[in-house]
Write a protein that holds these residues in place. Sequence first.
Motif, PDB file in Angstrom:
ATOM      1  N   VAL A  94       0.919  -1.261  -0.046  1.00 30.86           N
ATOM      2  CA  VAL A  94      -0.024  -0.323   0.072  1.00 30.86           C
ATOM      3  C   VAL A  94       0.917   1.317  -0.006  1.00 30.86           C
ATOM      4  CG1 VAL A  94      -1.726   1.404   1.228  1.00 30.86           C
ATOM      5  CG2 VAL A  94      -2.090  -1.350   1.061  1.00 30.86           C
ATOM      6  N   LYS A  95       1.984   1.170   0.684  1.00 30.68           N
ATOM      7  CA  LYS A  95       2.798   2.262   0.849  1.00 30.68           C
ATOM      8  C   LYS A  95       3.719   2.533  -0.361  1.00 30.68           C
ATOM      9  CE  LYS A  95       6.388   4.492   3.689  1.00 30.68           C
ATOM     10  NZ  LYS A  95       7.437   4.201   4.985  1.00 30.68           N
ATOM     11  N   ASP A  96       4.176   1.439  -1.109  1.00 29.68           N
ATOM     12  CA  ASP A  96       5.189   1.347  -2.233  1.00 29.68           C
ATOM     13  C   ASP A  96       4.733   0.353  -3.238  1.00 29.68           C
ATOM     14  OD1 ASP A  96       7.272   1.625  -3.739  1.00 29.68           O
ATOM     15  OD2 ASP A  96       8.684   0.830  -2.400  1.00 29.68           O
ATOM     16  N   PRO A  97       3.574   0.759  -4.154  1.00 33.11           N
ATOM     17  CA  PRO A  97       2.981  -0.332  -4.734  1.00 33.11           C
ATOM     18  C   PRO A  97       3.949  -0.511  -6.113  1.00 33.11           C
ATOM     19  CG  PRO A  97       1.897   1.574  -5.006  1.00 33.11           C
ATOM     20  CD  PRO A  97       2.847   1.897  -3.751  1.00 33.11           C
ATOM     21  N   MET A  98       4.731   0.570  -6.315  1.00 31.18           N
ATOM     22  CA  MET A  98       5.723   0.256  -7.599  1.00 31.18           C
ATOM     23  C   MET A  98       6.806  -0.625  -7.325  1.00 31.18           C
ATOM     24  SD  MET A  98       4.349   2.262  -9.579  1.00 31.18           S
ATOM     25  CE  MET A  98       5.605   2.295 -10.807  1.00 31.18           C
ATOM     26  N   THR A  99       7.523  -0.534  -6.212  1.00 31.15           N
ATOM     27  CA  THR A  99       8.541  -1.790  -6.056  1.00 31.15           C
ATOM     28  C   THR A  99       8.010  -3.163  -5.679  1.00 31.15           C
ATOM     29  OG1 THR A  99       9.795  -0.151  -4.913  1.00 31.15           O
ATOM     30  CG2 THR A  99      10.508  -2.375  -4.572  1.00 31.15           C
ATOM     31  N   THR A 100       6.694  -3.054  -4.994  1.00 29.77           N
ATOM     32  CA  THR A 100       6.144  -4.372  -4.787  1.00 29.77           C
ATOM     33  C   THR A 100       5.728  -5.191  -6.231  1.00 29.77           C
ATOM     34  OG1 THR A 100       5.192  -4.056  -2.823  1.00 29.77           O
ATOM     35  CG2 THR A 100       3.938  -5.594  -3.976  1.00 29.77           C
ATOM     36  N   THR A 101       5.424  -4.216  -7.175  1.00 32.96           N
ATOM     37  CA  THR A 101       4.918  -4.716  -8.422  1.00 32.96           C
ATOM     38  C   THR A 101       6.103  -5.095  -9.325  1.00 32.96           C
ATOM     39  OG1 THR A 101       2.908  -3.403  -8.424  1.00 32.96           O
ATOM     40  CG2 THR A 101       3.799  -4.068 -10.467  1.00 32.96           C
ATOM     41  N   ALA A 102       7.177  -4.556  -9.250  1.00 29.97           N
ATOM     42  CA  ALA A 102       8.253  -4.765 -10.019  1.00 29.97           C
ATOM     43  C   ALA A 102       9.026  -6.103  -9.460  1.00 29.97           C
ATOM     44  CB  ALA A 102       9.367  -3.697  -9.863  1.00 29.97           C
ATOM     45  N   ALA A 153      -1.860  -8.117  -3.110  1.00 35.10           N
ATOM     46  CA  ALA A 153      -2.758  -9.229  -3.504  1.00 35.10           C
ATOM     47  C   ALA A 153      -2.909  -9.298  -5.097  1.00 35.10           C
ATOM     48  CB  ALA A 153      -4.342  -9.057  -2.803  1.00 35.10           C
ATOM     49  N   ILE A 154      -2.890  -7.942  -5.644  1.00 33.96           N
ATOM     50  CA  ILE A 154      -2.983  -8.037  -7.243  1.00 33.96           C
ATOM     51  C   ILE A 154      -1.640  -8.724  -7.852  1.00 33.96           C
ATOM     52  CG2 ILE A 154      -2.871  -6.661  -9.343  1.00 33.96           C
ATOM     53  CD1 ILE A 154      -4.605  -4.672  -7.447  1.00 33.96           C
ATOM     54  N   THR A 155      -0.768  -8.652  -7.245  1.00 31.76           N
ATOM     55  CA  THR A 155       0.634  -9.249  -8.071  1.00 31.76           C
ATOM     56  C   THR A 155       0.713 -10.459  -7.700  1.00 31.76           C
ATOM     57  OG1 THR A 155       1.926  -8.951  -5.817  1.00 31.76           O
ATOM     58  CG2 THR A 155       1.904  -6.986  -7.177  1.00 31.76           C
ATOM     59  N   LYS A 156       0.060 -11.025  -6.635  1.00 31.36           N
ATOM     60  CA  LYS A 156       0.071 -12.697  -6.428  1.00 31.36           C
ATOM     61  C   LYS A 156      -0.987 -13.177  -7.188  1.00 31.36           C
ATOM     62  CE  LYS A 156       2.601 -14.284  -3.929  1.00 31.36           C
ATOM     63  NZ  LYS A 156       4.212 -14.495  -4.079  1.00 31.36           N
ATOM     64  N   TYR A 157      -2.080 -12.860  -7.652  1.00 32.99           N
ATOM     65  CA  TYR A 157      -3.010 -13.408  -8.396  1.00 32.99           C
ATOM     66  C   TYR A 157      -2.578 -13.191  -9.683  1.00 32.99           C
ATOM     67  CZ  TYR A 157      -7.234 -14.012 -11.026  1.00 32.99           C
ATOM     68  OH  TYR A 157      -8.251 -14.750 -11.876  1.00 32.99           O
ATOM     69  N   THR A 158      -1.769 -12.242 -10.189  1.00 31.34           N
ATOM     70  CA  THR A 158      -0.986 -12.027 -11.345  1.00 31.34           C
ATOM     71  C   THR A 158      -0.226 -13.132 -11.724  1.00 31.34           C
ATOM     72  OG1 THR A 158      -1.594  -9.415 -11.413  1.00 31.34           O
ATOM     73  CG2 THR A 158       0.126 -10.569 -12.886  1.00 31.34           C
ATOM     74  N   ASN A 159       0.689 -13.574 -10.720  1.00 29.30           N
ATOM     75  CA  ASN A 159       1.387 -14.752 -10.846  1.00 29.30           C
ATOM     76  C   ASN A 159       0.650 -16.079 -11.207  1.00 29.30           C
ATOM     77  OD1 ASN A 159       3.540 -13.896  -7.889  1.00 29.30           O
ATOM     78  ND2 ASN A 159       3.404 -12.835  -9.904  1.00 29.30           N
TER      79      ASN A 159
END
Length: 328
Positions: A94-102, A153-159
């Motif tokens: 939530v604080k840093d969506p960019m790094t989490t997504t990368a 959660a979005i990143t893990k579902y994307t996986n």
Amino acid sequence: MTRRILENSKVLITGGAGFIGSNLTETLLNQNNQVTVLDNFSTGKMENLLPFFSRKNFRLIVGDIRDLDRCREAVQGQEYVLHEAALGSVPRSVKDPMTTTAVNVLGFVNMLYAAQKAGVKRFVYAASSSTYGDSVSLPKVEEQIGRPLSPYAITKYTNELYAENFHALYGIDTVGLRYFNVFGRRQDPDGVYAAVIPKFVKSLLEHKSPTINGDGSFSRDFTYVENVVLANQLALLAEAPEAVNQVYNIASGERMTLNELFFCLRDNLAAFDLEIGKVNPVYGPVRAGDIPHSQACIEKAKARLGYAPVFDVRSGLREATKWYFENL
């Protein structure tokens, strides 16, 4: 019942210096596998790997999964990949969506692509119960998810979507394991984004009151790490076609509220230090992105992988609190 174990194989563990990854590394080394760890130590700890450096069947590659060339180097000659590397934590995302997504999306695709090109037999990856999002149904069943509530959660579902797509397009066999609130030895109690159990334990050992987010009625399916280690091996060894290229809940299959968790931990630790029994919690606001309740249906994993939890929540908490008391 005799359980099959992975032996005499070459395994790459991404994120192997982390909590779950180091437990997998230890177990697979003890079973005479050749284990390579790829980690950039952004969240993993070198101290988790130090006991393994004297082992001839252990190799460390320091690198980032966002670096495709490093991923290609790591998978060369490997038979299996256990992909544990990720930036966890809903609040961090939530604080840093960019790094989490990368890390969690680009890094995942890099590893999946490199593994497919290298011809690995199977790619088993850490999925997440956060995928269930705003679904209110209990217990959680793999085929029924809601809308994700956080970038994590979005990143893990994307996986999961990428794994399904890579199998359809390129034929690589994958298995996703949706972990539910894993805890156990080597789980880091420090830092802003530490998980609830080691944070509670550290506060109790210091005779300080831990903060419970909300009124303590939120509940989770807490899962001892040995159950996760077992599930990963079962996923690597599954032979039936219907068992592969699936996603599974890996959990205890039972719920415990945060209030129940606190008092269970306090009672366990008070056996070592009576003063801990006098500590009470304080209550704070609910965290953004948190869901009220989570519990897994583990019937699919039982039926197709032969999974059955070795530890229930309370027996796992006894093991974990003993380790923390001796090591913190």
